[in-house]
Design a protein around this motif. Structure first.
Motif, PDB file in Angstrom:
ATOM      1  N   ALA A 108     -41.502 -33.955  -2.162  1.00 40.42           N
ATOM      2  CA  ALA A 108     -42.151 -33.877  -0.475  1.00 40.42           C
ATOM      3  C   ALA A 108     -42.204 -35.195   0.553  1.00 40.42           C
ATOM      4  O   ALA A 108     -43.161 -34.542   1.142  1.00 40.42           O
ATOM      5  N   VAL A 109     -41.814 -35.949   0.395  1.00 38.34           N
ATOM      6  CA  VAL A 109     -42.517 -37.150   1.259  1.00 38.34           C
ATOM      7  C   VAL A 109     -41.530 -37.973   1.847  1.00 38.34           C
ATOM      8  O   VAL A 109     -41.516 -38.912   3.088  1.00 38.34           O
ATOM      9  N   LEU A 110     -39.742 -36.985   2.074  1.00 40.42           N
ATOM     10  CA  LEU A 110     -39.291 -36.983   3.343  1.00 40.42           C
ATOM     11  C   LEU A 110     -39.156 -36.135   3.879  1.00 40.42           C
ATOM     12  O   LEU A 110     -39.314 -34.719   3.871  1.00 40.42           O
ATOM     13  N   ASP A 111     -38.555 -36.436   5.173  1.00 40.55           N
ATOM     14  CA  ASP A 111     -39.156 -35.616   6.957  1.00 40.55           C
ATOM     15  C   ASP A 111     -37.443 -35.068   6.304  1.00 40.55           C
ATOM     16  O   ASP A 111     -36.259 -34.999   6.781  1.00 40.55           O
ATOM     17  N   ARG A 112     -37.383 -33.411   6.312  1.00 39.16           N
ATOM     18  CA  ARG A 112     -36.118 -32.755   5.902  1.00 39.16           C
ATOM     19  C   ARG A 112     -35.082 -32.732   7.340  1.00 39.16           C
ATOM     20  O   ARG A 112     -34.012 -32.310   7.188  1.00 39.16           O
ATOM     21  N   THR A 113     -36.254 -32.596   8.133  1.00 37.91           N
ATOM     22  CA  THR A 113     -35.023 -32.503   9.354  1.00 37.91           C
ATOM     23  C   THR A 113     -34.425 -33.787   9.996  1.00 37.91           C
ATOM     24  O   THR A 113     -33.031 -33.596   9.954  1.00 37.91           O
ATOM     25  N   SER A 114     -35.183 -34.630   9.626  1.00 40.36           N
ATOM     26  CA  SER A 114     -34.285 -35.920   9.067  1.00 40.36           C
ATOM     27  C   SER A 114     -33.210 -36.332   8.607  1.00 40.36           C
ATOM     28  O   SER A 114     -32.529 -36.497   8.775  1.00 40.36           O
ATOM     29  N   LEU A 115     -33.654 -35.668   6.877  1.00 39.03           N
ATOM     30  CA  LEU A 115     -32.720 -35.817   6.632  1.00 39.03           C
ATOM     31  C   LEU A 115     -31.914 -35.060   6.902  1.00 39.03           C
ATOM     32  O   LEU A 115     -30.475 -35.220   6.295  1.00 39.03           O
ATOM     33  N   VAL A 170     -34.821 -44.726   8.409  1.00 34.28           N
ATOM     34  CA  VAL A 170     -33.006 -45.237   8.233  1.00 34.28           C
ATOM     35  C   VAL A 170     -32.370 -44.703   7.954  1.00 34.28           C
ATOM     36  O   VAL A 170     -32.154 -43.931   7.326  1.00 34.28           O
ATOM     37  N   PRO A 171     -31.002 -45.472   8.642  1.00 28.30           N
ATOM     38  CA  PRO A 171     -30.013 -44.315   8.583  1.00 28.30           C
ATOM     39  C   PRO A 171     -29.424 -44.255   6.744  1.00 28.30           C
ATOM     40  O   PRO A 171     -29.673 -45.270   6.065  1.00 28.30           O
ATOM     41  N   ARG A 172     -28.625 -42.601   6.296  1.00 27.61           N
ATOM     42  CA  ARG A 172     -28.292 -42.910   5.070  1.00 27.61           C
ATOM     43  C   ARG A 172     -27.890 -43.315   4.695  1.00 27.61           C
ATOM     44  O   ARG A 172     -27.273 -44.205   3.814  1.00 27.61           O
ATOM     45  N   SER A 173     -26.731 -43.726   5.950  1.00 27.49           N
ATOM     46  CA  SER A 173     -24.997 -44.445   6.077  1.00 27.49           C
ATOM     47  C   SER A 173     -25.982 -46.165   5.459  1.00 27.49           C
ATOM     48  O   SER A 173     -24.578 -47.402   3.947  1.00 27.49           O
ATOM     49  N   ASN A 212     -30.122 -34.828   9.486  1.00 30.69           N
ATOM     50  CA  ASN A 212     -30.183 -35.286  10.413  1.00 30.69           C
ATOM     51  C   ASN A 212     -28.690 -36.632  10.532  1.00 30.69           C
ATOM     52  O   ASN A 212     -28.335 -37.927  10.480  1.00 30.69           O
ATOM     53  N   GLY A 213     -28.884 -37.216   8.170  1.00 34.20           N
ATOM     54  CA  GLY A 213     -27.773 -38.488   7.782  1.00 34.20           C
ATOM     55  C   GLY A 213     -29.271 -39.691   7.480  1.00 34.20           C
ATOM     56  O   GLY A 213     -29.122 -40.261   8.116  1.00 34.20           O
ATOM     57  N   GLU A 214     -30.273 -39.476   7.974  1.00 40.36           N
ATOM     58  CA  GLU A 214     -32.005 -40.037   8.037  1.00 40.36           C
ATOM     59  C   GLU A 214     -33.038 -39.634   7.070  1.00 40.36           C
ATOM     60  O   GLU A 214     -32.929 -39.091   7.009  1.00 40.36           O
ATOM     61  N   TRP A 215     -33.395 -41.121   6.243  1.00 40.74           N
ATOM     62  CA  TRP A 215     -34.599 -40.621   5.846  1.00 40.74           C
ATOM     63  C   TRP A 215     -35.675 -41.493   6.389  1.00 40.74           C
ATOM     64  O   TRP A 215     -35.892 -42.284   7.019  1.00 40.74           O
ATOM     65  N   ARG A 216     -36.550 -40.577   6.734  1.00 41.98           N
ATOM     66  CA  ARG A 216     -37.810 -40.602   7.646  1.00 41.98           C
ATOM     67  C   ARG A 216     -38.459 -40.534   6.769  1.00 41.98           C
ATOM     68  O   ARG A 216     -38.854 -39.169   6.204  1.00 41.98           O
ATOM     69  N   PHE A 217     -39.670 -40.752   6.207  1.00 43.70           N
ATOM     70  CA  PHE A 217     -41.104 -40.388   5.233  1.00 43.70           C
ATOM     71  C   PHE A 217     -41.999 -39.629   6.261  1.00 43.70           C
ATOM     72  O   PHE A 217     -41.946 -39.881   7.801  1.00 43.70           O
ATOM     73  N   VAL A 218     -42.924 -38.577   5.976  1.00 42.34           N
ATOM     74  CA  VAL A 218     -43.764 -37.985   6.500  1.00 42.34           C
ATOM     75  C   VAL A 218     -44.801 -38.660   7.134  1.00 42.34           C
ATOM     76  O   VAL A 218     -46.015 -37.852   7.633  1.00 42.34           O
ATOM     77  N   SER A 219     -45.263 -39.760   5.969  1.00 45.38           N
ATOM     78  CA  SER A 219     -46.895 -40.487   6.511  1.00 45.38           C
ATOM     79  C   SER A 219     -47.188 -41.529   6.030  1.00 45.38           C
ATOM     80  O   SER A 219     -45.832 -42.058   5.005  1.00 45.38           O
ATOM     81  N   TYR A 220     -47.571 -42.186   6.370  1.00 46.57           N
ATOM     82  CA  TYR A 220     -47.504 -42.865   4.772  1.00 46.57           C
ATOM     83  C   TYR A 220     -48.161 -42.868   3.976  1.00 46.57           C
ATOM     84  O   TYR A 220     -47.613 -44.486   2.584  1.00 46.57           O
ATOM     85  N   LEU A 267     -31.687 -40.141  -6.283  1.00 49.43           N
ATOM     86  CA  LEU A 267     -32.775 -40.926  -5.745  1.00 49.43           C
ATOM     87  C   LEU A 267     -33.522 -39.451  -4.177  1.00 49.43           C
ATOM     88  O   LEU A 267     -34.432 -39.202  -3.977  1.00 49.43           O
ATOM     89  N   GLU A 268     -32.391 -38.938  -3.475  1.00 51.96           N
ATOM     90  CA  GLU A 268     -32.698 -38.426  -2.559  1.00 51.96           C
ATOM     91  C   GLU A 268     -33.681 -37.152  -3.329  1.00 51.96           C
ATOM     92  O   GLU A 268     -34.471 -36.691  -2.237  1.00 51.96           O
ATOM     93  N   ASN A 269     -32.586 -36.342  -3.806  1.00 58.18           N
ATOM     94  CA  ASN A 269     -33.581 -34.709  -4.234  1.00 58.18           C
ATOM     95  C   ASN A 269     -34.591 -35.712  -5.195  1.00 58.18           C
ATOM     96  O   ASN A 269     -35.549 -34.577  -4.955  1.00 58.18           O
TER      97      ASN A 269
END
Length: 561
Positions: A59-66, A26-29, A68-76, A51-53
Motif C-alpha cells: 500500500a505504498v503506491l498511489d493506486r489512481t496514479s498506478l 515516474v512514468p511506468r514506461s 494511469n501508468g505512473e508510480w507515485r508514493f503516497v507519502s514520504y 515489483l509493482e504487485n
C-alpha cells in the motif's frame, strides 16, 4: 529476479519530500525502459509487474496514479518503506531478519514470540484490509474433539499453552482431542502427497483421517485405548470457520475443520477413566451450565469457541444439546420385575429378604459367615456407604463395582458367593474374575433393623417447642472388604410425632387402628421421604407385620454428652 535489476531501479524511483508534501511521479514506461537495458522486454515486464504487485500489496503506491501508468508514493514514509524493501532485495548482504530467525528447532519462547508477532501482524493486516473482506486462508487445520459425558458432566483437558497464551479470554480447558498430523494419514508414504493433503482446504483425505486423530489424542491425553476402553460415533461436523490464530509461532489466517465425536465407554474404560481423572489434575469435569456461562464456579474457562460459533453463539442451545446427549457409560443395573427391594441381614443364619416393598420374602439362599460378610461388603458399597478401612488389594469404583487388584482369598470368596447366588433374584456380576458388583439399583438396597437405632434426648422430650432434634444412628459394619464407618443423621421432627413414635415402640396396635394409621401417615409424608433418611439404608421406621403396627428400631432416650 536478480539484485542488479532491482538496484538499477532505485535511483529512478519517484520521490516525496520529507516536509511540506512536495512529490513527483515516474512514468511506468520509464522504469520499464531502464530494465530493458539488462533483460529482454518480456522479462522486463514480468520483473516490473512483480515489483509493482509487491509495492501495491504494501500500500505504498498511489493506486489512481498506478492505473494511469505512473508510480507515485503516497507519502514520504511510504517511500522509505519501499526503498527499504527494494534495497534489501538488491543487496545480497541485507536481510530483514537474522539468517536463523525463522528456524523452529530447539528455539526458546522469546524467539517463538517474535515469529508469532511478525506473522500475526502481517496476517491480521492482510485480513482486515482486504477490499472484499474475504481474505483467503493460508493455513488449514483439521481437528477431532470428543464428548465424554458422565453424570451429566463433560470431560475437559487443560490446554498446554494455558500459561503462555496471548488471548487470556480464550479459555484454559478444551475438549479432549486435537489436530490431525501426518502420522494420522494412512498410506501417506509420499511426503509431498501427505503435506499437500494436510495443507489443503476441505481435504477429504484428512477428514477421513480424523478418527485416527481422535484415537491418538485420547490415548495421549487420557490414556484411553480404542476398543478396549471405548467406541465412538460422529456427533457433529462443525461448519468451517476462519480466524487469525495458531499454536505458538504458527500464526496465520487459518481455516478450521472440526469433527466432534460422542464417546461410549466400556466398563474397563469407565473404571480406568475414573482413576485417571483422580490422578491427573489436567482432566476436569464441567457441567452444561458451566459451558453456557463460559466459566465454572472455580474459574475454569472452556475453550470451545468453535462450538459456540457453530450454534450461532446461542450458548443455551449448546448446553441443551449437551444435556440431551446420553452419558458415555451406563450403570447397567438389571431391571427386575416388580422393582423389588433387598434387605440384607447382618448376622449369619438370617435370610436375605427380597420382593416388592411390603411383600418381601426370604430368598432360598443359605450363606456361610464368610459369604455373608462378602455380600455385606458388596451391598454396603452398592448403597454408597463409607468404609473407614479397606483390606489391601481392593479398589472401590462407582456404580457398586469392586475391583480386586491382586488375587487371593477374597477372590475365591467372591467366586464362591457368585456360585451360591446363581439362579436367585440377587445375582452377582463378575468380569474377568476381578471386577464384582451387585447389579441392582442402590435405592433397592436395605439392611436389617438391628443395624440402626432411633435416639432422642430426654430434655427435648419434655420441651414445649413444636419441633425437637432426633437422630437415627447406623452402627459400624464388619465386612470381608473392611469396616463400614458408623454414621448418624440428625432430623428435626414435630414433638408430638416423636411422642407418638415412642408410644408405638412401647405398645402393640392392631393393623387397623386409626390412631396408629395416622401416626404412620404423618411419618411417611415427612421423615420417610427425606433423602438423608433414605441414604441410611433403613427400610422404614413404622410398618405392619403379623397384623400389628411395629416401630422397627430400638427407641433410645439418651442425654447429650
Amino acid at each position: 529476479m536478480s539484485a542488479q535489476l532491482i538496484q538499477s531501479l532505485l535511483s529512478h524511483l519517484p520521490r516525496f519530500a520529507e516536509e511540506e508534501g512536495v512529490f513527483y511521479p515516474v512514468p511506468r514506461s520509464a522504469l520499464l525502459n531502464e530494465l530493458c537495458q539488462y533483460v529482454e522486454p518480456g522479462a522486463a515486464e514480468t520483473a516490473l509487474s512483480l515489483l509493482e504487485n509487491l509495492l501495491d500489496t504494501l500500500a505504498v503506491l498511489d493506486r489512481t496514479s498506478l492505473q494511469n501508468g505512473e508510480w507515485r508514493f503516497v507519502s514520504y514514509p511510504a517511500q522509505l518503506l519501499a526503498s527499504s524493501i527494494l534495497t534489501a532485495m538488491s543487496d545480497a548482504d541485507s536481510h530483514l531478519f537474522p539468517a536463523n530467525f525463522w528456524n523452529t528447532h530447539s528455539i526458546g519462547n522469546e524467539r517463538k514470540e517474535s515469529q508469532r508477532a511478525v506473522l500475526r501482524w502481517l496476517e491480521t493486516a492482510r485480513t482486515e484490509h482486504h477490499a472484499e473482506q474475504n481474505a483467503q486462508p493460508i493455513r488449514f487445520i483439521y481437528v477431532a474433539w470428543s464428548i465424554i459425558k458422565l453424570d451429566g458432566r463433560i470431560l475437559f483437558y487443560q490446554r498446554e499453552d494455558t500459561q503462555k497464551r496471548h488471548d487470556k479470554t480464550a479459555g484454559d480447558y478444551g475438549l479432549p482431542g486435537g489436530r490431525a498430523n501426518q502420522n494420522d494419514i494412512v498410506g501417506a508414504a509420499d511426503p509431498a502427497q501427505m503435506l499437500a493433503a494436510l495443507q489443503a482446504p476441505n481435504s477429504e483425505r484428512v477428514l477421513n483421517a480424523l478418527p485416527a486423530t481422535l484415537q491418538r489424542e485420547l490415548r495421549e491425553e487420557a490414556g484411553l485405548r480404542f476398543d478396549e476402553h471405548y467406541q465412538f460415533s460422529l456427533w457433529r461436523r462443525l461448519k468451517p470457520y476462519r480466524q487469525v490464530q495458531g499454536a505458538a509461532p504458527n500464526h496465520a489466517l487459518t481455516e478450521y475443520y472440526l469433527d466432534v465425536y460422542q464417546i461410549e465407554l466400556t466398563l474397563e474404560g469407565f473404571l480406568y477413566l475414573q482413576q485417571r481423572v483422580a490422578e491427573d489434575e489436567r482432566l476436569v469435569w464441567l457441567t452444561p451450565d458451566d459451558i453456557e456461562r463460559g466459566t465454572s464456579d472455580d474459574g475454569k474457562i472452556p475453550y470451545i469457541q468453535a462450538l459456540y460459533r457453530d450454534f450461532g453463539g446461542d450458548r443455551a442451545a449448546l448446553a441443551a444439546a449437551l444435556q440431551q446427549l446420553p452419558d458415555s457409560f451406563s450403570a447397567g443395573y438389571r431391571l427386575l420385575q416388580g422393582n423389588p427391594v433387598f434387605i440384607f441381614p447382618i448376622q449369619p443364619g438370617q435370610p436375605i429378604r427380597a420382593g416388592e416393598p411390603g411383600k418381601d420374602k426370604p430368598l432360598p439362599v443359605t450363606l456361610s459367615r464368610q459369604q455373608l460378610q462378602t455380600l455385606l461388603g458388596l451391598a454396603a458399597h452398592a448403597r454408597g456407604f463409607d468404609f473407614k478401612s479397606l483390606q489391601p488389594g481392593i479398589a472401590l469404583h462407582a456404580y457398586g463395582w469392586i475391583e480386586l487388584t491382586e488375587p487371593g482369598p477374597l477372590q475365591t470368596a467372591l467366586l464362591e458367593l457368585a456360585a451360591a447366588l446363581a439362579g436367585s433374584p440377587l445375582p452377582l456380576e463378575c468380569r474377568q474374575d476381578r471386577l464384582f458388583r451387585l447389579p441392582i439399583q442402590p435405592a433397592s438396597v436395605y439392611f436389617a433393623d438391628a443395624l440402626f437405632s432411633f435416639v432422642a434426648n430426654p430434655d427435648d422430650l419434655r420441651a414445649t417447642t413444636s419441633k425437637i432434634p432426633v437422630s437415627i444412628r447406623r452402627a459400624g459394619l464388619e465386612t470381608a472388604f473392611g469396616t463400614v464407618a458408623p454414621t448418624s443423621a440428625e432430623f428435626s421432627l414435630p414433638l408430638q410425632l416423636v411422642h407418638d413414635l415412642l408410644d408405638l415402640s412401647k405398645n402393640r396396635y392392631p393393623a387397623d387402628n386409626d390412631t396408629a394409621e395416622k401416626i404412620e401417615g404423618r411419618y411417611k409424608k415427612g421423615l420417610h421421604l427425606d433423602p438423608r433418611f433414605k441414604a441410611l439404608g433403613l427400610r422404614n421406621l413404622v410398618r405392619r407385620e403379623a397384623g400389628v403396627f411395629k416401630f422397627a428400631l430400638p427407641f433410645r432416650i439418651e442425654a447429650a454428652d
